[in-house]
Design a protein around this motif. Structure first.
Motif, short mmCIF file in Angstrom:
data_model
loop_
_atom_site.label_atom_id
_atom_site.label_comp_id
_atom_site.label_asym_id
_atom_site.label_seq_id
_atom_site.Cartn_x
_atom_site.Cartn_y
_atom_site.Cartn_z
N ILE A 331 0.86 -1.20 0.00
CA ILE A 331 0.00 0.00 0.00
C ILE A 331 0.89 1.24 0.00
O ILE A 331 0.73 2.15 -0.82
CB ILE A 331 -0.94 -0.02 1.23
CG1 ILE A 331 -1.97 -1.15 1.07
CG2 ILE A 331 -1.61 1.34 1.42
CD1 ILE A 331 -2.79 -1.40 2.32
N ARG A 332 1.86 1.27 0.90
CA ARG A 332 2.76 2.42 1.00
C ARG A 332 3.58 2.61 -0.29
O ARG A 332 3.89 3.74 -0.69
CB ARG A 332 3.68 2.24 2.22
CG ARG A 332 4.97 3.03 2.22
CD ARG A 332 4.75 4.53 2.19
NE ARG A 332 6.02 5.25 2.11
CZ ARG A 332 6.73 5.43 1.01
NH1 ARG A 332 6.30 4.93 -0.16
NH2 ARG A 332 7.86 6.10 1.02
N ASP A 333 3.95 1.52 -0.94
CA ASP A 333 4.85 1.61 -2.09
C ASP A 333 4.12 1.82 -3.42
O ASP A 333 4.76 1.98 -4.45
CB ASP A 333 5.71 0.34 -2.20
CG ASP A 333 6.79 0.30 -1.11
OD1 ASP A 333 7.10 1.36 -0.55
OD2 ASP A 333 7.30 -0.80 -0.83
N GLY A 379 5.24 10.34 3.32
CA GLY A 379 6.66 10.55 3.54
C GLY A 379 7.26 9.80 4.70
O GLY A 379 6.57 9.12 5.47
N HIS A 380 8.57 9.95 4.77
CA HIS A 380 9.38 9.32 5.82
C HIS A 380 9.45 10.34 6.95
O HIS A 380 10.39 11.14 7.01
CB HIS A 380 10.76 8.98 5.29
CG HIS A 380 10.78 8.45 3.88
ND1 HIS A 380 10.42 7.16 3.57
CD2 HIS A 380 11.10 9.03 2.71
CE1 HIS A 380 10.54 6.98 2.25
NE2 HIS A 380 10.94 8.10 1.71
N LEU A 381 8.45 10.33 7.82
CA LEU A 381 8.32 11.43 8.79
C LEU A 381 9.50 11.50 9.75
O LEU A 381 9.91 12.58 10.15
CB LEU A 381 7.01 11.28 9.56
CG LEU A 381 6.35 12.62 9.85
CD1 LEU A 381 5.73 13.18 8.60
CD2 LEU A 381 5.33 12.51 10.96
N SER A 384 12.17 13.70 8.46
CA SER A 384 11.65 15.03 8.05
C SER A 384 11.46 15.14 6.53
O SER A 384 11.48 16.23 5.98
CB SER A 384 12.54 16.18 8.57
OG SER A 384 13.87 16.03 8.18
N ASN A 385 11.24 14.02 5.88
CA ASN A 385 11.15 13.98 4.42
C ASN A 385 9.71 13.73 3.96
O ASN A 385 9.10 12.75 4.34
CB ASN A 385 12.06 12.83 3.92
CG ASN A 385 12.07 12.62 2.41
OD1 ASN A 385 12.59 11.60 1.97
ND2 ASN A 385 11.52 13.50 1.63
N LEU A 386 9.20 14.66 3.17
CA LEU A 386 7.86 14.50 2.59
C LEU A 386 7.95 14.33 1.08
O LEU A 386 8.77 14.95 0.42
CB LEU A 386 6.99 15.73 2.85
CG LEU A 386 6.45 15.96 4.26
CD1 LEU A 386 5.53 17.17 4.26
CD2 LEU A 386 5.71 14.73 4.78
N HIS A 387 7.08 13.47 0.56
CA HIS A 387 6.86 13.42 -0.87
C HIS A 387 5.48 14.01 -1.13
O HIS A 387 4.51 13.65 -0.44
CB HIS A 387 6.90 11.98 -1.38
CG HIS A 387 8.25 11.35 -1.24
ND1 HIS A 387 9.36 11.83 -1.88
CD2 HIS A 387 8.67 10.27 -0.53
CE1 HIS A 387 10.40 11.08 -1.58
NE2 HIS A 387 10.01 10.13 -0.75
N LEU A 388 5.39 14.90 -2.11
CA LEU A 388 4.09 15.46 -2.48
C LEU A 388 3.85 15.19 -3.95
O LEU A 388 4.77 15.28 -4.77
CB LEU A 388 4.05 16.98 -2.26
CG LEU A 388 4.13 17.43 -0.79
CD1 LEU A 388 5.56 17.76 -0.43
CD2 LEU A 388 3.24 18.64 -0.56
N ALA A 420 15.20 16.24 -0.72
CA ALA A 420 15.50 15.43 0.46
C ALA A 420 16.38 14.25 0.08
O ALA A 420 17.42 14.03 0.67
CB ALA A 420 14.21 14.94 1.09
N GLU A 421 15.95 13.50 -0.93
CA GLU A 421 16.71 12.29 -1.26
C GLU A 421 16.90 12.09 -2.76
O GLU A 421 17.55 11.15 -3.18
CB GLU A 421 16.05 11.05 -0.64
CG GLU A 421 14.58 10.88 -0.99
CD GLU A 421 13.92 9.69 -0.29
OE1 GLU A 421 14.59 8.94 0.41
OE2 GLU A 421 12.70 9.53 -0.49
N HIS A 422 16.35 12.95 -3.59
CA HIS A 422 16.46 12.73 -5.04
C HIS A 422 17.56 13.56 -5.70
O HIS A 422 17.82 13.39 -6.88
CB HIS A 422 15.12 13.03 -5.73
CG HIS A 422 14.02 12.12 -5.28
ND1 HIS A 422 12.70 12.35 -5.60
CD2 HIS A 422 14.04 10.98 -4.56
CE1 HIS A 422 11.96 11.38 -5.06
NE2 HIS A 422 12.75 10.55 -4.43
ZN ZN Z 1 11.26 8.45 -0.39
#
Ligand code: ZN
Length: 471
Positions: A331-333, A379-381, A384-388, A420-422
């Motif tokens: 679900i998350r992925d 996101g990976h709360l 502190s990382n959000l994906h929108l 954040a991570e990209h």
């Molecule tokens: Zn991510």
């Protein structure tokens, strides 16, 4: 965000004659299969495939002398166009440098060549009952070198850190062909500047990483997973602090889905049955990785029970088997589902927890002017990382620039990070100044021009060529 006070310098592009002579030299150097030309439309015209660090060094010496730009090719799964080529650049692939050179069980390290596929390295560690804590969706295609170049994160950063924390040492070839071998295996090593960190997350703009020493961890023996419903953002952050404090350092995942995410991915007719009913303010997938299966599971349930009693959690479902765990993670992925909604843009940003709720509210208010807008947040709360995911269900109302401006202006106002991570690559280059100060940017440009004065390494990524000064 371009710096207008710096002198113009463009990346050098050789003439065709020049290229032919250079290609002959490279062909002699790299031998059979070492130079591929025009493999297909989406790849660069020329791909160089060295087999050894010495060959990488010789390639860079020749290309540096000729002013020939190079683009590193990793798994080509990056999300910020870091691997995008413009015409005339040669691709540099380390796919033939893919050996696992050593697994040192005594020191718990692994030394691999940069072209090794991440999944191969992860499985090799598993054979020794050890964990290589670098793992994410693209593991089957991403190379270790590309993971290092992008400082990739993933779903266990809260526990093990990003690539930066997993790399103990590396070997890198500089633009002029100089080989810097810094294959440290020690956890503590304060001997001057930490050179490896310059190259981790540099997106191939400062040097070509050829070998990497990775830190391995004991394989976890227990895994506890649950999906929780939470009624407010305040409860969410309290829950994160409580779990972090009460699960003996085993918390490895705290993945939050805002309600639009959860209800869409588990809607009628979707691939997923909703394990919890729709209608809560937040859904959070929590996971621990530990060493004591029985007591870890007991503690996990006790802590979740207490969180429910304290009103931090309103509903919960625990995974009782691997297939139930997989169903929760699926679900998350299942982010690709959102591409069905219409034209959308996936964003990857960071903002501190104390500002996160207001940040999302501000984005929502900004989206209100759009009819049929798409605004999905997850996101990976704990990082502190959000994906929108922002967009529109009506293609004619989709405005790429307006959505980017809304998102990045809001990030800047909340002192967040535009990536954040990209990474930065080409697509976030103009946004870098929103998250980094002028002195920071100047120092980064100085580092780039010192290490790559001819701007031949992945030119125009992170910084446009015409914003770099020589020396
Ligand atoms: Zn991510």
């Amino acid at each position: 965000m371009e710096n207008s006070e710096t002198a113009a310098e463009t990346s050098a592009q050789p003439s065709t004659d020049h290229s032919t002579a250079l290609l002959q030299q490279l062909g002699q150097l790299l031998g059979e299969g070492g130079v591929r030309t025009q493999p297909d439309a989406v790849m660069p015209d020329v791909i160089l495939r060295p087999r050894t660090t010495a060959e990488v060094s010789a390639v860079l010496r020749l290309c540096s002398a000729a002013g020939q730009a190079l683009v590193p090719l990793g798994g080509r799964t990056g999300l910020a166009n870091g691997h995008f080529q413009t015409q005339g650049e040669f691709g540099l692939s380390l796919e033939r440098m893919n050996a696992i050179e050593e697994i040192d069980t005594e020191n718990r390290t692994m030394t691999v060549q940069a072209g090794c596929i991440l999944q191969v390295a992860v499985e090799a560690a598993e054979e020794h009952d050890l964990l290589l804590p670098m793992d994410f969706g693209a593991r089957g295609s991403a190379t270790v070198g590309s993971v290092v170049a992008t400082n990739a994160g993933g779903n266990r950063v809260i526990r093990y850190g990003m690539a930066r924390e997993v790399v103990l040492g590396l070997e890198v070839v500089l633009a002029d062909g100089t080989v810097v071998t810094s294959l440290n295996k020690m956890l503590k090593n304060n001997t001057g500047y930490d050179i490896k960190q310059w190259f981790i997350g540099a997106e191939g703009t400062l040097g070509v990483v050829t070998r990497v020493v990775l830190r391995l961890r004991p394989s976890p023996r227990s895994q506890c997973t649950a999906l929780l419903a939470v009624d407010s953002f305040g409860a969410l952050t309290s829950l994160l602090r409580m779990l972090d404090a009460r699960t003996a350092g085993t918390l490895s995942g705290f993945e939050v889905m805002w309600p639009e995410f959860y209800s869409y991915v588990t809607r009628e007719g979707s691939l997923h049955r909703p394990p919890l009913p729709h209608g809560s303010a937040f859904y959070v997938l929590v996971e621990t990785l530990g060493s004591e299966p029985e007591s870890d599971a007991e503690r996990f349930e006790t802590v979740l029970g207490e969180a429910m009693e304290e009103g931090l959690v309103s509903d919960a479902v625990l995974a009782r088997s691997q297939s139930e765990r997989n169903a929760l993670w699926e679900i998350r992925d299942d982010v690709l589902e959102f591409f069905k909604l219409g034209p959308i843009i996936p964003f990857d940003i960071s903002v501190t927890l104390d500002r996160m709720e207001q940040f999302v509210d501000d984005i929502r208010v900004g989206m209100d002017t759009l009819k049929d807008g798409v605004c999905v947040v997850f996101g990976h709360l704990g990082d502190s990382n959000l994906h929108l995911i922002l967009g529109s269900k009506k293609p004619e109302e989709f405005d790429y620039q307006a959505l980017c401006t809304l998102l990045y202006e809001t990030v800047e106002r909340h002192h967040g990070s535009v990536s954040a991570e990209h990474g930065i690559g080409l697509s976030k280059r103009e946004q870098l100044g929103r998250s980094r100060s002028a002195p920071e940017l100047q120092l980064m440009r100085q580092l780039k021009t010192m290490l790559d004065p001819k701007n031949i390494l992945n030119p125009n990524k992170i910084f446009a060529a015409d914003t770099l000064t020589a020396g």
